[in-house]
Scaffold this motif. Structure first.
Motif, short mmCIF file in Angstrom:
data_model
loop_
_atom_site.label_atom_id
_atom_site.label_comp_id
_atom_site.label_asym_id
_atom_site.label_seq_id
_atom_site.Cartn_x
_atom_site.Cartn_y
_atom_site.Cartn_z
N ASN A 135 82.40 -2.91 68.85
CA ASN A 135 82.67 -3.75 67.68
C ASN A 135 81.43 -4.48 67.20
O ASN A 135 81.24 -4.69 66.00
CB ASN A 135 83.79 -4.76 67.98
N ASN A 136 80.55 -4.91 68.12
CA ASN A 136 79.31 -5.58 67.70
C ASN A 136 78.43 -4.66 66.87
O ASN A 136 77.81 -5.09 65.90
CB ASN A 136 78.54 -6.11 68.92
N MET A 137 78.36 -3.41 67.26
CA MET A 137 77.56 -2.44 66.50
C MET A 137 78.13 -2.26 65.11
O MET A 137 77.39 -2.21 64.12
CB MET A 137 77.51 -1.10 67.24
N ILE A 138 79.44 -2.17 65.01
CA ILE A 138 80.08 -2.00 63.71
C ILE A 138 79.80 -3.22 62.82
O ILE A 138 79.48 -3.07 61.64
CB ILE A 138 81.60 -1.77 63.88
N LYS A 139 79.87 -4.41 63.40
CA LYS A 139 79.57 -5.63 62.63
C LYS A 139 78.13 -5.64 62.16
O LYS A 139 77.83 -6.02 61.02
CB LYS A 139 79.86 -6.87 63.48
N MET A 140 77.19 -5.20 63.02
CA MET A 140 75.77 -5.19 62.63
C MET A 140 75.52 -4.18 61.51
O MET A 140 74.82 -4.48 60.54
CB MET A 140 74.88 -4.87 63.84
N VAL A 141 76.09 -3.00 61.61
CA VAL A 141 75.90 -1.99 60.57
C VAL A 141 76.50 -2.48 59.26
O VAL A 141 75.90 -2.32 58.19
CB VAL A 141 76.50 -0.63 61.00
N THR A 142 77.66 -3.09 59.32
CA THR A 142 78.30 -3.64 58.12
C THR A 142 77.41 -4.70 57.48
O THR A 142 77.21 -4.72 56.27
CB THR A 142 79.68 -4.23 58.47
N ALA A 143 76.84 -5.58 58.31
CA ALA A 143 75.96 -6.63 57.79
C ALA A 143 74.70 -6.04 57.18
O ALA A 143 74.26 -6.46 56.10
CB ALA A 143 75.61 -7.61 58.91
N ILE A 144 74.10 -5.05 57.84
CA ILE A 144 72.89 -4.42 57.31
C ILE A 144 73.17 -3.74 55.97
O ILE A 144 72.36 -3.81 55.05
CB ILE A 144 72.32 -3.42 58.34
N ASN A 145 74.32 -3.12 55.85
CA ASN A 145 74.67 -2.45 54.59
C ASN A 145 74.83 -3.44 53.43
O ASN A 145 74.76 -3.04 52.27
CB ASN A 145 75.95 -1.63 54.75
N LYS A 146 75.04 -4.70 53.74
CA LYS A 146 75.20 -5.72 52.69
C LYS A 146 73.87 -6.28 52.22
O LYS A 146 73.82 -7.01 51.23
CB LYS A 146 76.11 -6.84 53.18
N ILE A 147 72.77 -5.95 52.90
CA ILE A 147 71.45 -6.44 52.50
C ILE A 147 71.00 -5.67 51.26
O ILE A 147 70.84 -4.45 51.30
CB ILE A 147 70.42 -6.27 53.65
N SER A 148 70.79 -6.38 50.17
CA SER A 148 70.40 -5.73 48.92
C SER A 148 68.91 -5.85 48.64
O SER A 148 68.36 -5.09 47.84
CB SER A 148 71.20 -6.29 47.75
N ASN A 149 68.24 -6.80 49.29
CA ASN A 149 66.81 -7.02 49.07
C ASN A 149 66.01 -6.01 49.90
O ASN A 149 66.04 -6.04 51.12
CB ASN A 149 66.45 -8.45 49.47
N PRO A 150 65.23 -5.12 49.23
CA PRO A 150 64.48 -4.09 49.95
C PRO A 150 63.42 -4.67 50.89
O PRO A 150 63.14 -4.08 51.93
CB PRO A 150 63.84 -3.25 48.86
N GLU A 151 62.85 -5.84 50.54
CA GLU A 151 61.83 -6.45 51.40
C GLU A 151 62.45 -6.93 52.71
O GLU A 151 61.88 -6.75 53.79
CB GLU A 151 61.14 -7.60 50.68
N VAL A 152 63.62 -7.54 52.61
CA VAL A 152 64.33 -8.00 53.80
C VAL A 152 64.73 -6.79 54.66
O VAL A 152 64.58 -6.81 55.87
CB VAL A 152 65.56 -8.86 53.43
N MET A 153 65.19 -5.74 54.00
CA MET A 153 65.61 -4.53 54.73
C MET A 153 64.41 -3.93 55.47
O MET A 153 64.53 -3.55 56.64
CB MET A 153 66.19 -3.50 53.75
N ASN A 154 63.25 -3.84 54.82
CA ASN A 154 62.06 -3.29 55.47
C ASN A 154 61.60 -4.16 56.63
O ASN A 154 61.16 -3.66 57.66
CB ASN A 154 60.94 -3.10 54.45
N ALA A 155 61.69 -5.49 56.45
CA ALA A 155 61.28 -6.40 57.53
C ALA A 155 62.21 -6.23 58.74
O ALA A 155 61.76 -6.18 59.89
CB ALA A 155 61.31 -7.84 57.04
N LEU A 156 63.51 -6.14 58.48
CA LEU A 156 64.48 -5.96 59.56
C LEU A 156 64.26 -4.61 60.25
O LEU A 156 64.26 -4.53 61.48
CB LEU A 156 65.91 -6.04 59.01
#
Length: 166
Positions: A135-156
């Motif tokens: 369940n933690n993995m599913i929550k993390m993937v869901t949260a990552i999919n909600k990131i719309s800022n490409p700079e934040v996504m690249n940093a993560l």
């Protein structure tokens, strides 16, 4: 006048024997195909469908359905997808409760049965877990999919890859 004699080579011998693809060494249908066919038949009967009606819904003859149900003909992936949809079931239904002996009759096991490749690979895989059962993995993937800022996504992404050192 010179006569040119061409050397004749014998044509390669073509086997008249039917292809053994998907069959056991003695020519019988593969037990995995027989099992899948029996699951198709069971589900069809549970839904009260005749072979003729089922075949019509799939756009094939009832003879072809008979061949699938007995395992005489193998069911391709796209056809099994159609069958699952007509029978209102999940694709995995056709493999549920398969016994170990039948699993060991798969073409992969038949080709590699004298090798330790299969056993060593399966030993390695025993320790692996499906990350999407957590369940933690599913929550993390869901949260990552909600990131719309490409700079934040690249940093993560950079942070995660540096932690894992890929």
């Amino acid at each position: 006048m010179k006569t040119i004699i061409k050397e004749q080579t014998a044509a390669p011998e073509v086997s008249k024997r039917k292809s053994a693809r998907g069959r056991t060494a003695d020519g019988e249908p593969n037990p995995v195909d027989v099992y899948v066919g029996s699951r198709i038949r069971l589900r069809r009967i549970l839904l009260g469908l005749s072979q003729e009606r089922f075949a019509g819904l799939l756009g094939m003859t009832f003879q072809q359905v008979q061949k699938y149900e007995t395992g005489r003909n193998r069911v391709g992936a796209s056809r099994l997808w159609d069958i699952a949809n007509v029978l209102k079931t999940d694709f995995n239904y056709f493999y549920q409760d398969m016994d170990e002996a039948t699993k060991k009759a798969s073409p992969r096991h038949q080709r590699l049965k004298d090798s330790q490749i299969v056993d060593s690979f399966e030993d390695e895989m025993k320790n692996l877990r499906d990350p999407f059962q957590d369940n933690n993995m599913i929550k993390m993937v869901t949260a990552i999919n909600k990131i719309s800022n490409p700079e934040v996504m690249n940093a993560l992404k950079g942070l995660l890859l540096s932690l894992y050192k890929v």
